[in-house]
Design a protein around this motif. Sequence first.
Motif, PDB file in Angstrom:
ATOM      1  N   LEU A   1      36.206  95.216  55.207  1.00 47.87           N
ATOM      2  CA  LEU A   1      35.684  95.582  53.892  1.00 47.87           C
ATOM      3  C   LEU A   1      34.162  95.566  53.876  1.00 47.87           C
ATOM      4  N   ILE A   2      33.569  94.645  54.639  1.00 51.19           N
ATOM      5  CA  ILE A   2      32.102  94.626  54.732  1.00 51.19           C
ATOM      6  C   ILE A   2      31.604  95.914  55.386  1.00 51.19           C
ATOM      7  N   LEU A   3      32.293  96.346  56.442  1.00 51.63           N
ATOM      8  CA  LEU A   3      31.904  97.611  57.089  1.00 51.63           C
ATOM      9  C   LEU A   3      32.034  98.782  56.125  1.00 51.63           C
TER      10      LEU A   3
ATOM     11  N   THR B   1      23.693  81.647  52.801  1.00 48.76           N
ATOM     12  CA  THR B   1      24.788  82.416  52.196  1.00 48.76           C
ATOM     13  C   THR B   1      26.109  81.673  52.332  1.00 48.76           C
ATOM     14  N   PHE B   2      26.332  81.052  53.482  1.00 43.60           N
ATOM     15  CA  PHE B   2      27.589  80.344  53.726  1.00 43.60           C
ATOM     16  C   PHE B   2      27.640  79.027  52.968  1.00 43.60           C
TER      17      PHE B   2
ATOM     18  N   PHE C   1      33.513  81.739  55.159  1.00 47.07           N
ATOM     19  CA  PHE C   1      32.339  82.369  55.766  1.00 47.07           C
ATOM     20  C   PHE C   1      32.374  83.881  55.547  1.00 47.07           C
ATOM     21  N   ALA C   2      33.547  84.474  55.789  1.00 48.90           N
ATOM     22  CA  ALA C   2      33.675  85.927  55.609  1.00 48.90           C
ATOM     23  C   ALA C   2      33.570  86.304  54.135  1.00 48.90           C
ATOM     24  N   ALA C   3      34.256  85.538  53.256  1.00 54.27           N
ATOM     25  CA  ALA C   3      34.228  85.847  51.828  1.00 54.27           C
ATOM     26  C   ALA C   3      32.830  85.690  51.247  1.00 54.27           C
ATOM     27  N   ALA C   4      32.108  84.658  51.686  1.00 50.38           N
ATOM     28  CA  ALA C   4      30.764  84.412  51.175  1.00 50.38           C
ATOM     29  C   ALA C   4      29.849  85.599  51.467  1.00 50.38           C
ATOM     30  N   HIS C   5      29.954  86.163  52.657  1.00 45.18           N
ATOM     31  CA  HIS C   5      29.088  87.292  53.005  1.00 45.18           C
ATOM     32  C   HIS C   5      29.517  88.571  52.302  1.00 45.18           C
ATOM     33  N   PHE C   6      30.806  88.743  52.072  1.00 43.32           N
ATOM     34  CA  PHE C   6      31.250  89.915  51.315  1.00 43.32           C
ATOM     35  C   PHE C   6      30.690  89.857  49.895  1.00 43.32           C
ATOM     36  N   VAL C   7      30.828  88.701  49.243  1.00 49.97           N
ATOM     37  CA  VAL C   7      30.336  88.546  47.872  1.00 49.97           C
ATOM     38  C   VAL C   7      28.823  88.731  47.826  1.00 49.97           C
ATOM     39  N   ALA C   8      28.109  88.128  48.769  1.00 53.29           N
ATOM     40  CA  ALA C   8      26.647  88.229  48.775  1.00 53.29           C
ATOM     41  C   ALA C   8      26.190  89.671  48.992  1.00 53.29           C
ATOM     42  N   MET C   9      26.826  90.354  49.938  1.00 53.23           N
ATOM     43  CA  MET C   9      26.409  91.732  50.224  1.00 53.23           C
ATOM     44  C   MET C   9      26.768  92.673  49.082  1.00 53.23           C
ATOM     45  N   PHE C  10      27.867  92.377  48.401  1.00 54.95           N
ATOM     46  CA  PHE C  10      28.203  93.140  47.201  1.00 54.95           C
ATOM     47  C   PHE C  10      27.086  93.004  46.174  1.00 54.95           C
ATOM     48  N   ASN C  11      26.531  91.812  46.081  1.00 53.28           N
ATOM     49  CA  ASN C  11      25.425  91.558  45.160  1.00 53.28           C
ATOM     50  C   ASN C  11      24.178  92.317  45.598  1.00 53.28           C
ATOM     51  N   TRP C  12      23.843  92.266  46.874  1.00 50.13           N
ATOM     52  CA  TRP C  12      22.642  92.932  47.353  1.00 50.13           C
ATOM     53  C   TRP C  12      22.695  94.443  47.123  1.00 50.13           C
TER      54      TRP C  12
ATOM     55  N   TRP D   1      41.030  86.635  44.997  1.00 47.34           N
ATOM     56  CA  TRP D   1      40.073  86.435  43.913  1.00 47.34           C
ATOM     57  C   TRP D   1      38.651  86.680  44.402  1.00 47.34           C
ATOM     58  N   ALA D   2      38.362  86.355  45.664  1.00 50.73           N
ATOM     59  CA  ALA D   2      37.041  86.662  46.214  1.00 50.73           C
ATOM     60  C   ALA D   2      36.813  88.173  46.268  1.00 50.73           C
ATOM     61  N   LEU D   3      37.887  88.943  46.449  1.00 45.37           N
ATOM     62  CA  LEU D   3      37.783  90.400  46.456  1.00 45.37           C
ATOM     63  C   LEU D   3      37.603  90.957  45.045  1.00 45.37           C
TER      64      LEU D   3
END
Length: 535
Positions: free
Chosen positions: A36-38, A90-91, A371-382, A429-431
């Motif tokens: 999903l990050i990709l 981020t983590f 770790f994976a969820a934290a970066h997905f949420v953060a990158m969604f924000n960016w 929920w993270a998604l």
Amino acid sequence: MRVSQTKTAMNQKGFLGFVERVGNGLPDPVFIFFYLILILVGVSIVCALAGVTAPHPTLTTADGSPLLLQAQSLLSAENIQKLWVEMPKTFTHFHPLGYVLVVMLGAGVAERSGLFASGIRQAVRNAPKGLLTPVVALVAMLSNHAADAGYVVMIPLAAIIFAAAGRHPMAGIAAAFAGVSGGFSANISPGQLDALLFGITEAAMDASQIDAGWSMNIAGNWYFITALLVIYLPVIWWVTDKVIEPRLGEWTPAGDQAAAYGDESAPLTDDERKGLRWAGYAILGVCLVWALMTFGPGTPLLNDEAAVDGQPWYVTATPFFRSLVAGFLVLFLAAGWAYGAAAGTIKTHRDLVDMMSEAMKDMGYYLVLAFAAAHFVAMFNWSNLGLITAVHGAGAIESSGLPLPIALGLIVIFAAFLNLFVGSASAKWALLAPVLVPMLLLLGISPEGATATYRVGDAATNIISPLMVYFPLVLIFAQRWQKDFGIGSLTAMMIPYSIWMLITGVLLVMGWILFGLPLGPGAPIGFDLGAVTGG
């Protein structure tokens, strides 16, 4: 135990077979986040090039017009720098991480000392036969505070108790499974799940860039989850006694079928009963300490300045609500230690430390997922895509003409459907939270309301999803009583529970918003964003 070839073939047909094939083909949730990050990176590039924008719901420019949000490419120099430079931050700043680890330090002691298992056994084994089903369902829902113990102890024990009462053991398994898993969010008090979900909600609010003046409250769904318990209890009772058990037919025991369960149904020993008494004293002591810190001299868990300023009581009590995460750590730790000291399962302080260490070892997979969820949420924000999607989504719901209660009901059904393919409550929920929380906030639904809406759909289909991690374990429990019991048999047995729990859950969510009831202490379902921002 091998399932017959005929039954396996039957399982591949129809909608349930489709769900099983598709679900089994999905990768691990950690890799789902990676993929999903990709995808998010690619979408951010396209949206940035296309000039996708949305007006910010709360921020304005110098001339008073709404600040225009623009989609940002995640391959920009600034965002690439953020990814690598801020990776540790981020983590470690991912809100659910701290909440869950703190609570699990205490819950691990309560579970490994034997407190949870003994408490469940004591609560269920002496239940009156006429009230056997509701007692099993009630204890099963309450056992969610015991994490794995609810599945590992409660479900096989319910089968033995039903068999001892002359009833079909499969009915006991069905009622307990429906309570533990279908009633995953129903309880009389907040617990580990609330810490986990509200931690993700808080992360989504931080990522939304909406200054709503909202503060995370672990008790934010307390009234709602209690109402869920009150509603689900008669549903499980009726489905078990009137739908499932009549279809199972008469049960005739063949040999000593309970032998495979060991001593799960054995009476408590004197040491175990003594341990439960000591644990009760410890729980009472912790509650008294928290009450003293809230209402006693100095009131460290109250915001005295807010009280002086005439703020609502729930604003004054914000420190108390935020202390409940630590409160559950102390509660579980004190009760587990008291039980273990009396029952002989904790002999020295080293045993206590070992139990806490084992609990952290069990959280290894969650750390990787976080770790994976934290970066997905953060990158969604960016990328700004989360808030842009929320703004346009809220506008679409408003323009559709659908009443808000119906829109919330559809969100519950969507979460229930997604649960068939992604079994982890925190992963889903993270998604969803980065979009649903701000979108519903713009429609006047509080973050607590968004969380409550999600958790109803998440729990209702747990019991019919082969991807739910304990589904194979429940199947093994069932096969101890009926060797030819397969995945299709278990799914078919649980479908009536899933349907009725989903229907009643949707009606509860719709009724809650219609009547504007508070979801918990200081947690209204409605949210006036304009009052906060002065708009």
